[in-house]
Design a protein around this motif. Structure first.
Motif, PDB file in Angstrom:
ATOM      1  N   ILE A  26      -7.287  34.755   8.536  1.00  0.00           N
ATOM      2  CA  ILE A  26      -7.796  33.765   7.582  1.00  0.00           C
ATOM      3  C   ILE A  26      -6.882  33.677   6.362  1.00  0.00           C
ATOM      4  CG2 ILE A  26      -9.750  33.273   6.031  1.00  0.00           C
ATOM      5  CD1 ILE A  26     -11.559  34.472   8.227  1.00  0.00           C
ATOM      6  N   GLY A  27      -6.085  34.724   6.134  1.00  0.00           N
ATOM      7  CA  GLY A  27      -5.121  34.653   5.032  1.00  0.00           C
ATOM      8  C   GLY A  27      -5.316  35.701   3.952  1.00  0.00           C
ATOM      9  N   VAL A  28      -6.038  36.763   4.263  1.00  0.00           N
ATOM     10  CA  VAL A  28      -6.248  37.825   3.278  1.00  0.00           C
ATOM     11  C   VAL A  28      -5.669  39.127   3.824  1.00  0.00           C
ATOM     12  CG1 VAL A  28      -7.958  39.135   1.962  1.00  0.00           C
ATOM     13  CG2 VAL A  28      -8.385  36.738   2.521  1.00  0.00           C
ATOM     14  N   THR A  29      -4.709  39.692   3.119  1.00  0.00           N
ATOM     15  CA  THR A  29      -4.173  40.981   3.551  1.00  0.00           C
ATOM     16  C   THR A  29      -4.107  41.917   2.355  1.00  0.00           C
ATOM     17  OG1 THR A  29      -2.477  42.075   4.873  1.00  0.00           O
ATOM     18  CG2 THR A  29      -1.717  40.420   3.313  1.00  0.00           C
ATOM     19  N   ARG A  30      -3.602  43.118   2.560  1.00  0.00           N
ATOM     20  CA  ARG A  30      -3.694  44.116   1.494  1.00  0.00           C
ATOM     21  C   ARG A  30      -2.599  45.169   1.601  1.00  0.00           C
ATOM     22  NH1 ARG A  30      -8.524  48.240   2.602  1.00  0.00           N
ATOM     23  NH2 ARG A  30      -7.480  49.249   0.857  1.00  0.00           N
ATOM     24  N   THR A  31      -2.497  45.978   0.545  1.00  0.00           N
ATOM     25  CA  THR A  31      -1.711  47.208   0.617  1.00  0.00           C
ATOM     26  C   THR A  31      -2.677  48.354   0.351  1.00  0.00           C
ATOM     27  OG1 THR A  31      -1.188  47.239  -1.732  1.00  0.00           O
ATOM     28  CG2 THR A  31       0.323  46.015  -0.301  1.00  0.00           C
ATOM     29  N   PHE A  32      -2.197  49.575   0.531  1.00  0.00           N
ATOM     30  CA  PHE A  32      -3.100  50.722   0.496  1.00  0.00           C
ATOM     31  C   PHE A  32      -2.768  51.687  -0.636  1.00  0.00           C
ATOM     32  CE2 PHE A  32      -3.055  48.968   4.695  1.00  0.00           C
ATOM     33  CZ  PHE A  32      -4.394  48.995   5.072  1.00  0.00           C
ATOM     34  N   GLN A  33      -3.825  52.267  -1.190  1.00  0.00           N
ATOM     35  CA  GLN A  33      -3.631  53.240  -2.270  1.00  0.00           C
ATOM     36  C   GLN A  33      -2.831  54.446  -1.765  1.00  0.00           C
ATOM     37  OE1 GLN A  33      -7.305  54.359  -4.153  1.00  0.00           O
ATOM     38  NE2 GLN A  33      -6.346  55.858  -5.487  1.00  0.00           N
ATOM     39  N   ASN A  34      -3.250  54.962  -0.603  1.00  0.00           N
ATOM     40  CA  ASN A  34      -2.452  56.016   0.043  1.00  0.00           C
ATOM     41  C   ASN A  34      -1.579  55.307   1.050  1.00  0.00           C
ATOM     42  OD1 ASN A  34      -4.095  57.979  -1.273  1.00  0.00           O
ATOM     43  ND2 ASN A  34      -5.648  57.505   0.256  1.00  0.00           N
ATOM     44  N   PRO A  60     -12.619  53.855 -13.902  1.00  0.00           N
ATOM     45  CA  PRO A  60     -12.187  55.240 -13.732  1.00  0.00           C
ATOM     46  C   PRO A  60     -12.196  55.680 -12.272  1.00  0.00           C
ATOM     47  CG  PRO A  60     -14.371  55.128 -14.759  1.00  0.00           C
ATOM     48  CD  PRO A  60     -13.852  53.731 -14.680  1.00  0.00           C
ATOM     49  N   ASN A  61     -11.679  56.852 -11.998  1.00  0.00           N
ATOM     50  CA  ASN A  61     -11.673  57.386 -10.634  1.00  0.00           C
ATOM     51  C   ASN A  61     -13.085  57.426 -10.087  1.00  0.00           C
ATOM     52  OD1 ASN A  61      -9.185  59.641 -11.726  1.00  0.00           O
ATOM     53  ND2 ASN A  61      -8.888  57.943 -10.325  1.00  0.00           N
ATOM     54  N   GLY A  62     -13.215  57.018  -8.851  1.00  0.00           N
ATOM     55  CA  GLY A  62     -14.529  57.059  -8.216  1.00  0.00           C
ATOM     56  C   GLY A  62     -15.422  55.892  -8.594  1.00  0.00           C
ATOM     57  N   ALA A  63     -14.875  54.907  -9.314  1.00  0.00           N
ATOM     58  CA  ALA A  63     -15.683  53.765  -9.748  1.00  0.00           C
ATOM     59  C   ALA A  63     -16.103  52.881  -8.582  1.00  0.00           C
ATOM     60  CB  ALA A  63     -14.915  52.940 -10.769  1.00  0.00           C
ATOM     61  N   GLY A  64     -15.349  52.956  -7.470  1.00  0.00           N
ATOM     62  CA  GLY A  64     -15.701  52.151  -6.297  1.00  0.00           C
ATOM     63  C   GLY A  64     -14.714  51.030  -6.020  1.00  0.00           C
ATOM     64  N   LYS A  65     -13.548  51.096  -6.641  1.00  0.00           N
ATOM     65  CA  LYS A  65     -12.578  50.005  -6.507  1.00  0.00           C
ATOM     66  C   LYS A  65     -12.027  49.912  -5.086  1.00  0.00           C
ATOM     67  CE  LYS A  65      -9.993  51.989  -9.611  1.00  0.00           C
ATOM     68  NZ  LYS A  65     -10.668  53.246  -9.926  1.00  0.00           N
ATOM     69  N   THR A  66     -11.627  51.067  -4.535  1.00  0.00           N
ATOM     70  CA  THR A  66     -11.090  51.053  -3.169  1.00  0.00           C
ATOM     71  C   THR A  66     -12.177  50.665  -2.175  1.00  0.00           C
ATOM     72  OG1 THR A  66      -9.412  52.694  -3.732  1.00  0.00           O
ATOM     73  CG2 THR A  66      -9.949  52.463  -1.401  1.00  0.00           C
ATOM     74  N   THR A  67     -13.368  51.153  -2.400  1.00  0.00           N
ATOM     75  CA  THR A  67     -14.485  50.792  -1.514  1.00  0.00           C
ATOM     76  C   THR A  67     -14.717  49.282  -1.538  1.00  0.00           C
ATOM     77  OG1 THR A  67     -15.466  52.931  -1.996  1.00  0.00           O
ATOM     78  CG2 THR A  67     -16.896  51.309  -0.977  1.00  0.00           C
ATOM     79  N   ILE A  73      -3.497  38.443  -1.571  1.00  0.00           N
ATOM     80  CA  ILE A  73      -3.120  39.830  -1.290  1.00  0.00           C
ATOM     81  C   ILE A  73      -3.902  40.739  -2.220  1.00  0.00           C
ATOM     82  CG2 ILE A  73      -1.248  41.518  -1.122  1.00  0.00           C
ATOM     83  CD1 ILE A  73       0.730  39.372  -0.737  1.00  0.00           C
ATOM     84  N   LEU A  74      -4.508  41.771  -1.642  1.00  0.00           N
ATOM     85  CA  LEU A  74      -5.184  42.780  -2.449  1.00  0.00           C
ATOM     86  C   LEU A  74      -4.269  43.991  -2.549  1.00  0.00           C
ATOM     87  CD1 LEU A  74      -7.571  41.320  -0.527  1.00  0.00           C
ATOM     88  CD2 LEU A  74      -8.957  42.662  -2.081  1.00  0.00           C
ATOM     89  N   LEU A  75      -3.953  44.386  -3.776  1.00  0.00           N
ATOM     90  CA  LEU A  75      -3.030  45.504  -3.975  1.00  0.00           C
ATOM     91  C   LEU A  75      -3.818  46.673  -4.566  1.00  0.00           C
ATOM     92  CD1 LEU A  75      -0.321  43.370  -5.820  1.00  0.00           C
ATOM     93  CD2 LEU A  75      -0.156  44.125  -3.450  1.00  0.00           C
ATOM     94  N   ASP A  76      -3.863  47.778  -3.836  1.00  0.00           N
ATOM     95  CA  ASP A  76      -4.596  48.938  -4.345  1.00  0.00           C
ATOM     96  C   ASP A  76      -3.621  49.892  -5.032  1.00  0.00           C
ATOM     97  OD1 ASP A  76      -6.498  50.797  -4.947  1.00  0.00           O
ATOM     98  OD2 ASP A  76      -7.303  50.967  -2.915  1.00  0.00           O
ATOM     99  N   GLU A  77      -3.614  49.860  -6.335  1.00  0.00           N
ATOM    100  CA  GLU A  77      -2.722  50.657  -7.181  1.00  0.00           C
ATOM    101  C   GLU A  77      -1.244  50.515  -6.794  1.00  0.00           C
ATOM    102  OE1 GLU A  77      -4.062  54.424  -8.382  1.00  0.00           O
ATOM    103  OE2 GLU A  77      -6.186  53.903  -8.192  1.00  0.00           O
ATOM    104  N   PRO A  78      -0.729  49.296  -6.901  1.00  0.00           N
ATOM    105  CA  PRO A  78       0.649  49.049  -6.466  1.00  0.00           C
ATOM    106  C   PRO A  78       1.700  49.774  -7.291  1.00  0.00           C
ATOM    107  CG  PRO A  78      -0.203  47.148  -7.642  1.00  0.00           C
ATOM    108  CD  PRO A  78      -1.362  48.076  -7.429  1.00  0.00           C
ATOM    109  N   PHE A  89     -12.432  46.993  -2.150  1.00  0.00           N
ATOM    110  CA  PHE A  89     -11.337  46.409  -1.359  1.00  0.00           C
ATOM    111  C   PHE A  89     -11.605  46.575   0.130  1.00  0.00           C
ATOM    112  CE2 PHE A  89      -7.224  45.926  -4.007  1.00  0.00           C
ATOM    113  CZ  PHE A  89      -7.920  45.220  -4.961  1.00  0.00           C
ATOM    114  N   ASN A  90     -12.080  47.758   0.506  1.00  0.00           N
ATOM    115  CA  ASN A  90     -12.341  48.012   1.927  1.00  0.00           C
ATOM    116  C   ASN A  90     -13.396  47.074   2.481  1.00  0.00           C
ATOM    117  OD1 ASN A  90     -10.430  50.000   2.180  1.00  0.00           O
ATOM    118  ND2 ASN A  90     -11.866  51.692   1.874  1.00  0.00           N
ATOM    119  N   MET A  91     -14.368  46.708   1.643  1.00  0.00           N
ATOM    120  CA  MET A  91     -15.390  45.776   2.128  1.00  0.00           C
ATOM    121  C   MET A  91     -14.831  44.353   2.215  1.00  0.00           C
ATOM    122  SD  MET A  91     -19.024  46.928   0.570  1.00  0.00           S
ATOM    123  CE  MET A  91     -18.538  47.175  -1.116  1.00  0.00           C
TER     124      MET A  91
END
Ligand SMILES: Nc1ncnc2c1ncn2[C@@H]1O[C@H](COP(=O)(O)OP(=O)(O)OP(=O)(O)O)[C@@H](O)[C@H]1O
Ligand SMILES: [Mg+2]
Lengths: 263, 352
Positions: free
Chosen positions: A82-90, A41-48, A177-182, A50-52
């Motif tokens: 090293i080969g790890v990239t991401r997209t952003f929720q906002n 759920p919202n605020g569960a810590g998913k984006t955090t 690739i880490l996708l935050d709410e694609p 990813f950020n770590m």
């Protein structure tokens, strides 16, 4: 499956913001070529989380290992190398560039041009620019927005900007690739297209970890799922296993209607 | 598949720059006034400094209040290498650029570690230190009295010893500088710099080492300023610390903002605006206010800066560009279509 298949190892990762423990001793392994979902759920810590993993935030404790590199303590640009990239929720498109330049910037790590070779515009620079442009175009074609290549990126509709972020991430030749709410903000046609793109990129050897609220997407696309609530991992398994785990259903899927109508 | 043509991304036609260069380099055929040459030489010195600053401010988003320091480092390096040690001016020029870049590296590393606009503060403080050193290291620099007897530049025996010759020398450097910068902007490096302004987190996530690129832009700007200072030294043949104080740094920044930092051509517009208006003021002010001193200039340019920021936040150059593309559109009706657009990449606030 054997241990060698593990590409990303998240080990007791914790993040504390003052009194709030946003992520609390979360551990999981992602295998090579997997499409791995993180839900909650919202605020569960998913984006955090990813950020770590991507080095945007330092972790309070625990560690992240990718292949044989320790990511903990590294900066995002080093982790990208090293080969790890991401997209952003906002959305975080480069608003001062055209669409194709965004993707060409995504290919930064695949290029060699430096300040002096660029300034003198040596033939190798021109060659590399052409090659990168071609590659960027391919990435745009893949996500289906090649026709928008020369538009300024902020003029794109929201959904296309999400696709642009994915094309940009893909251009760096990452392994993960880490996708935050694609899918947020995509219409059903765009979502369907994106799922196809992700499945196809997986065939080419990429691994994905994604956060998603849309259960249908999660169930149809992911190989395995980690469920988080209040910073804690409350379950893990295949989509079927997760659906059948009464603890998870009670804690999360049960309130799905309240919690995830608008993420 | 359609041909991937880089011109589609960076669709600048060379027409504008070529017309400008031809007119400029032909000017002495029609005008042979040493006064005019002197003015253009000064514009050239400042344009070179501003060009480097544009890369730093307009593209890497960093503000320096110490460019006069690097200008001074170039000038004194040239003065000492040629005047004291009798070596070639070209060695002095290169020595100055290397020294400038090294000093930028030393100032930049701790500064860029910090988030936010610490560069302005660091360069201002550093500038005061260097200014004081110019004054106090009397054996090396001649102190407040200045450094006399800097030789002129020669190339294979050709002496750049009059205004006309120097005009060409300086503007060849300005043009090479502009091409160099333009090439950087239209490359991996330019995109990396602009991506920092576009979104720092995304830039980081695609692998751009942000600190490193800010540092490179700062070092480049220091080299441009130093080169300009070397050219100044061999032109005026006498320099003193006053030329390189904090006020000069502020004027450089003012030129960059008034000219417009989103295009390297803004550096010429800014430098020309400053020099030309300064000359006009020098003529006019004594007629109306015989007792007014140099403060008048500071006030005038201060007001001009504020007015520019309010009405043309992107500076004067975009206005020129608009005029130019209008002119071109008219021509297009008669001629086959040409690609429109100056040497400008969409950057900064252009698209709000
Ligand atoms: N920089 C921060 N400083 C303080 N608290 C933060 C910070 N970032 C996140 N938090 C807190 O950490 C918790 C987890 O936030 P996070 O953004 O990781 O959740 P999420 O699972 O991504 O939620 P959503 O589904 O809404 O995106 C929240 O309580 C949030 O308020
Ligand atoms: Mg989130």
């Amino acid at each position: 499956m054997t241990r060698e298949n593990v590409i990303l190892k998240v080990d007791n990762l914790t993040k504390q913001f003052g009194g709030v423990i946003a992520v609390n001793e979360v551990s999981f392994d992602v295998k090579k070529g997997e499409i791995f979902a993180v839900i909650g759920p919202n605020g569960a810590g998913k984006t955090t989380l990813f950020n770590m993993i991507t080095g945007v935030l330092p972790s309070t404790s625990g560690q992240v290992v990718f292949e044989n590199h320790k990511l903990t303590g590294k900066k995002p640009y080093q982790i990208a190398k090293i080969g790890v990239t991401r997209t952003f929720q906002n959305l975080e498109v480069f608003s001062n560039m055209t669409v194709i330049e965004n993707v060409m910037t995504g290919a930064h790590l695949t290029m060699k041009t430096n300040l002096f070779t660029a300034g003198l515009r040596l033939p190798m620079v021109v060659k590399e620019e052409r090659k990168t442009m071609e590659k960027a175009m391919e990435c745009l074609e893949r996500v289906g927005i090649a026709h928008l290549a020369y538009k300024m990126s902020p003029t794109l509709p929201y959904g296309s900007q999400r696709l642009l972020e994915i094309a940009r991430a893909a251009a760096s030749n990452p392994k993960l690739i880490l996708l935050d709410e694609p899918m947020a903000g995509l219409n059903s046609e765009e979502s369907r297209q994106l799922i196809e793109v992700i499945l196809k990129m997986r065939e080419d050897g990429l691994t994905f970890v994604f956060v998603e609220h849309d259960m249908e997407t999660v169930m149809s696309m992911s190989d395995r799922i980690v469920v988080m609530d209040n910073g804690v991992k409350i379950g893990e398994g295949t989509p079927e296993e997760v659906y059948q785990n009464p603890k998870i259903v009670a804690a999360y899927l049960g309130d799905e209607e309240e919690d995830t109508v608008y993420a | 598949m359609e041909k991937k043509d880089l011109k589609k991304i960076y669709h600048n036609s060379p027409a504008g720059p070529i017309i400008f260069t031809v007119l400029l380099f032909l000017m002495p055929v029609f005008i042979s006034s040493n006064y005019i040459f002197t003015i253009f030489i000064m514009i050239g010195f400042y344009a070179l400094v501003c060009n480097g600053m544009t890369m730093l401010t307009g593209f890497a988003g960093q503000i320096s209040l110490g460019q006069a320091t690097f200008y001074g480092i170039g000038a004194y390096s040239s003065a000492i290498v040629t005047g004291t040690y009798g070596l070639s001016p070209w060695i002095g020029m290169i020595a100055g650029m290397i020294l400038g870049a090294l000093i930028a590296l030393i100032v930049g590393i701790p500064t860029f570690r910090l988030k936010g606009h610490y560069l302005a503060l660091a360069t201002l403080g550093f500038g005061i230190i260097v200014y004081t050193s110019f004054k106090e290291m009397k054996d090396l620099t001649g102190g407040s009295n200045g450094f006399f007897g800097i030789p002129t530049i020669n190339l294979f025996g050709f002496e750049f010893n009059n205004d006309l010759r120097y005009f060409y020398l300086v503007w060849v450097f300005v043009m090479i500088g502009l091409i160099f910068s333009r090439n950087i902007i239209h490359s991996r490096i330019g995109r990396a710099l602009r991506s920092i302004e576009g979104s720092e987190v995304a830039s980081d996530a695609v692998g751009v080492n942000i600190m490193n690129y800010k540092l490179q832009a700062f070092m480049l700007s220091a080299m441009f300023a130093s080169l300009s200072g070397s050219l100044l030294a061999h032109y005026v043949t006498f320099i003193n610390p006053e030329l390189f104080g904090a006020m000069t740094s502020i004027y450089f920044l003012l030129m960059v903002i008034i000219g417009g930092s989103s295009s390297i051509w803004g550096s010429i517009v800014g430098a020309a605006t400053y020099v030309l208006l300064g000359e006009i003021l020098k003529q006019l002010v004594p007629m109306f206010l015989p007792s007014a001193g140099g403060e008048f200039e500071i006030m005038f340019f201060g007001i001009l800066l504020v007015v520019t920021l309010i009405y043309m936040p992107n500076g004067l150059y975009p206005q020129f560009e608009k005029l130019f593309s209008k002119f071109k559109k008219k021509k297009e009706k008669v001629q086959p279509p040409l690609q429109v657009g100056g040497d400008r990449v969409a950057s900064g606030g252009e698209n709000q």
